[in-house]
Design a protein around this motif. Sequence first.
Motif, PDB file in Angstrom:
ATOM      1  N   ALA A  97     -41.906  23.900  12.113  1.00 47.85           N
ATOM      2  CA  ALA A  97     -43.245  22.925  12.574  1.00 47.85           C
ATOM      3  C   ALA A  97     -42.573  21.205  12.320  1.00 47.85           C
ATOM      4  O   ALA A  97     -41.082  21.442  11.690  1.00 47.85           O
ATOM      5  CB  ALA A  97     -43.979  22.934  11.066  1.00 47.85           C
ATOM      6  N   ASN A  98     -43.116  20.330  12.962  1.00 53.70           N
ATOM      7  CA  ASN A  98     -42.642  18.918  12.232  1.00 53.70           C
ATOM      8  C   ASN A  98     -44.251  18.377  11.535  1.00 53.70           C
ATOM      9  O   ASN A  98     -43.762  17.010  11.302  1.00 53.70           O
ATOM     10  CB  ASN A  98     -42.647  17.983  13.451  1.00 53.70           C
ATOM     11  N   GLU A  99     -44.939  19.137  10.911  1.00 57.46           N
ATOM     12  CA  GLU A  99     -45.788  18.688  10.246  1.00 57.46           C
ATOM     13  C   GLU A  99     -45.708  19.910   8.476  1.00 57.46           C
ATOM     14  O   GLU A  99     -46.060  21.123   9.390  1.00 57.46           O
ATOM     15  CB  GLU A  99     -46.819  18.436  10.452  1.00 57.46           C
ATOM     16  N   ILE A 100     -45.915  19.613   7.413  1.00 57.76           N
ATOM     17  CA  ILE A 100     -46.521  20.884   6.704  1.00 57.76           C
ATOM     18  C   ILE A 100     -47.716  20.771   5.956  1.00 57.76           C
ATOM     19  O   ILE A 100     -47.822  19.807   5.679  1.00 57.76           O
ATOM     20  CB  ILE A 100     -45.577  21.954   5.644  1.00 57.76           C
ATOM     21  N   SER A 101     -48.538  20.927   4.876  1.00 58.48           N
ATOM     22  CA  SER A 101     -49.937  21.382   4.598  1.00 58.48           C
ATOM     23  C   SER A 101     -49.242  21.722   2.835  1.00 58.48           C
ATOM     24  O   SER A 101     -48.416  22.410   3.144  1.00 58.48           O
ATOM     25  CB  SER A 101     -50.996  21.924   4.936  1.00 58.48           C
ATOM     26  N   LEU A 102     -50.373  21.134   2.417  1.00 57.89           N
ATOM     27  CA  LEU A 102     -50.238  21.094   1.127  1.00 57.89           C
ATOM     28  C   LEU A 102     -51.073  21.800   0.008  1.00 57.89           C
ATOM     29  O   LEU A 102     -52.033  20.427   0.500  1.00 57.89           O
ATOM     30  CB  LEU A 102     -48.627  20.040   0.055  1.00 57.89           C
ATOM     31  N   LEU A 103     -51.085  22.441  -1.007  1.00 56.92           N
ATOM     32  CA  LEU A 103     -53.040  22.745  -0.645  1.00 56.92           C
ATOM     33  C   LEU A 103     -53.410  22.170  -2.600  1.00 56.92           C
ATOM     34  O   LEU A 103     -52.836  23.006  -3.113  1.00 56.92           O
ATOM     35  CB  LEU A 103     -53.676  23.698  -0.373  1.00 56.92           C
ATOM     36  N   VAL A 104     -54.429  21.567  -2.702  1.00 52.00           N
ATOM     37  CA  VAL A 104     -54.649  22.150  -4.510  1.00 52.00           C
ATOM     38  C   VAL A 104     -56.145  21.937  -4.016  1.00 52.00           C
ATOM     39  O   VAL A 104     -56.947  22.326  -3.159  1.00 52.00           O
ATOM     40  CB  VAL A 104     -54.618  20.465  -5.117  1.00 52.00           C
ATOM     41  N   SER A 105     -57.247  22.537  -5.325  1.00 51.26           N
ATOM     42  CA  SER A 105     -58.066  22.975  -5.640  1.00 51.26           C
ATOM     43  C   SER A 105     -59.195  22.126  -6.365  1.00 51.26           C
ATOM     44  O   SER A 105     -57.885  21.722  -7.341  1.00 51.26           O
ATOM     45  CB  SER A 105     -58.796  24.870  -5.957  1.00 51.26           C
ATOM     46  N   ALA A 106     -60.052  21.522  -5.988  1.00 52.75           N
ATOM     47  CA  ALA A 106     -60.813  20.490  -6.876  1.00 52.75           C
ATOM     48  C   ALA A 106     -61.356  21.091  -8.395  1.00 52.75           C
ATOM     49  O   ALA A 106     -61.906  20.383  -8.682  1.00 52.75           O
ATOM     50  CB  ALA A 106     -61.870  19.511  -6.280  1.00 52.75           C
ATOM     51  N   SER A 107     -61.322  21.917  -8.822  1.00 51.14           N
ATOM     52  CA  SER A 107     -62.663  23.042  -9.372  1.00 51.14           C
ATOM     53  C   SER A 107     -60.978  23.850 -10.139  1.00 51.14           C
ATOM     54  O   SER A 107     -59.608  24.417  -9.336  1.00 51.14           O
ATOM     55  CB  SER A 107     -63.117  23.625  -9.150  1.00 51.14           C
ATOM     56  N   GLN A 108     -61.053  24.044 -11.968  1.00 56.92           N
ATOM     57  CA  GLN A 108     -60.487  24.735 -11.897  1.00 56.92           C
ATOM     58  C   GLN A 108     -60.468  26.547 -11.229  1.00 56.92           C
ATOM     59  O   GLN A 108     -59.879  27.493 -11.604  1.00 56.92           O
ATOM     60  CB  GLN A 108     -60.392  25.109 -13.385  1.00 56.92           C
ATOM     61  N   SER A 109     -61.736  26.638 -11.504  1.00 55.69           N
ATOM     62  CA  SER A 109     -62.720  28.226 -10.851  1.00 55.69           C
ATOM     63  C   SER A 109     -61.584  28.497  -9.661  1.00 55.69           C
ATOM     64  O   SER A 109     -61.590  29.490  -9.694  1.00 55.69           O
ATOM     65  CB  SER A 109     -63.882  28.446 -11.279  1.00 55.69           C
ATOM     66  N   HIS A 110     -61.587  27.698  -8.379  1.00 57.91           N
ATOM     67  CA  HIS A 110     -61.487  28.233  -7.399  1.00 57.91           C
ATOM     68  C   HIS A 110     -59.261  28.036  -7.414  1.00 57.91           C
ATOM     69  O   HIS A 110     -59.330  29.000  -6.293  1.00 57.91           O
ATOM     70  CB  HIS A 110     -62.409  26.033  -6.241  1.00 57.91           C
ATOM     71  N   SER A 111     -59.250  27.003  -7.957  1.00 58.59           N
ATOM     72  CA  SER A 111     -58.004  27.430  -8.007  1.00 58.59           C
ATOM     73  C   SER A 111     -57.410  28.851  -8.028  1.00 58.59           C
ATOM     74  O   SER A 111     -56.611  29.162  -8.047  1.00 58.59           O
ATOM     75  CB  SER A 111     -56.918  26.349  -8.961  1.00 58.59           C
ATOM     76  N   GLN A 112     -57.822  29.567  -9.298  1.00 58.13           N
ATOM     77  CA  GLN A 112     -57.814  30.396  -9.965  1.00 58.13           C
ATOM     78  C   GLN A 112     -58.062  31.616  -8.765  1.00 58.13           C
ATOM     79  O   GLN A 112     -57.337  32.054  -8.728  1.00 58.13           O
ATOM     80  CB  GLN A 112     -58.410  30.648 -10.682  1.00 58.13           C
ATOM     81  N   ARG A 113     -58.842  31.527  -8.456  1.00 56.14           N
ATOM     82  CA  ARG A 113     -59.612  32.523  -7.358  1.00 56.14           C
ATOM     83  C   ARG A 113     -58.582  32.331  -5.879  1.00 56.14           C
ATOM     84  O   ARG A 113     -58.498  33.089  -5.488  1.00 56.14           O
ATOM     85  CB  ARG A 113     -61.393  32.287  -7.123  1.00 56.14           C
TER      86      ARG A 113
END
Length: 308
Positions: A97-113
């Motif tokens: 691929a020539n593009e990759i994505s990096l993901l973060v959640s804006a909330s702690q709860s969603h990040s944990q789940r």
Amino acid sequence: MPDVTLCECFARDGLQHEPQFLETGVKTRLIERFAELGFSRLEATSYSNPAVVPQFADASALLAGLGRKEGVFYKATCANVRAVERALADLEAGFGANEISLLVSASQSHSQRNLKRSREDQWANIAAMADAAQGRFRLIGTISVAFGCPFEGRVDEAQVLRDVEAFARLGVQHVTLGDTTGVATPHSVRRLFGQVRQALPEITSIAHFHDTRATGLANYIAALEADVHWFDCAFGGVGGHPAKVTYGGGHTGNVSTEDWVNLLESMGVSTGIDLEKLLEVAAECEQALGRALHSRVLRSGLNPLIAS
């Protein structure tokens, strides 16, 4: 040149929760068809753990067999440094691929789940991934639940801005704001994207919204009015989280590609998409999944006034 840049997400976000494995050859042909239509960005696959997301067990095989169109970015989602290393290995082999994505959640709860990490741990993970990428890919930062969290309710807009700034410090120049469960409104969309543009004008903002409550198109128009020109969409509105993922609250698919293209072209906004073949490909996506998808335009036809 098109007035907007559309990313077709059917093959990755659209398929990630499909219970049946779609044959690699079928995925490959659809992605090639998307490129032929004129999409300059395509979600091709994900370097997910096959034990967790079996749909993408064929990530490297798909990329190896995929015919490429010059000027098109083919994106692979990466969850950790190991995934970036796989992306680099495929790139070295000549078919990555020539593009990759990096993901973060804006909330702690969603990040944990959703990510099984705290936000702090995920930001450390993102920094390690950005470093591991060695400048070999275009990096796309994505902020999930940017407009509201299914567990915590309202999300602090100042926190979302800090997350955009954090991506910018890592050299990520393209940042997606995700309305993951369809709670945004045109008002909140104009306000948040406007704040990003004012605070970080060097960032290319991308809208990735779900049509959970039939507000996807209205919110995309609001984003366009806020000077956003990059959008994610998926044929038939597939993707998101089906009913079995309870926090999604049922059908939460992406904004339908054919409906969005139809609306843009009806407004005189050039998409660069081949309208003559658009619905033909939409029908192929339905055939691939073996069921009717959430597309109005595939049933009604394109707006007959587009060409007038």
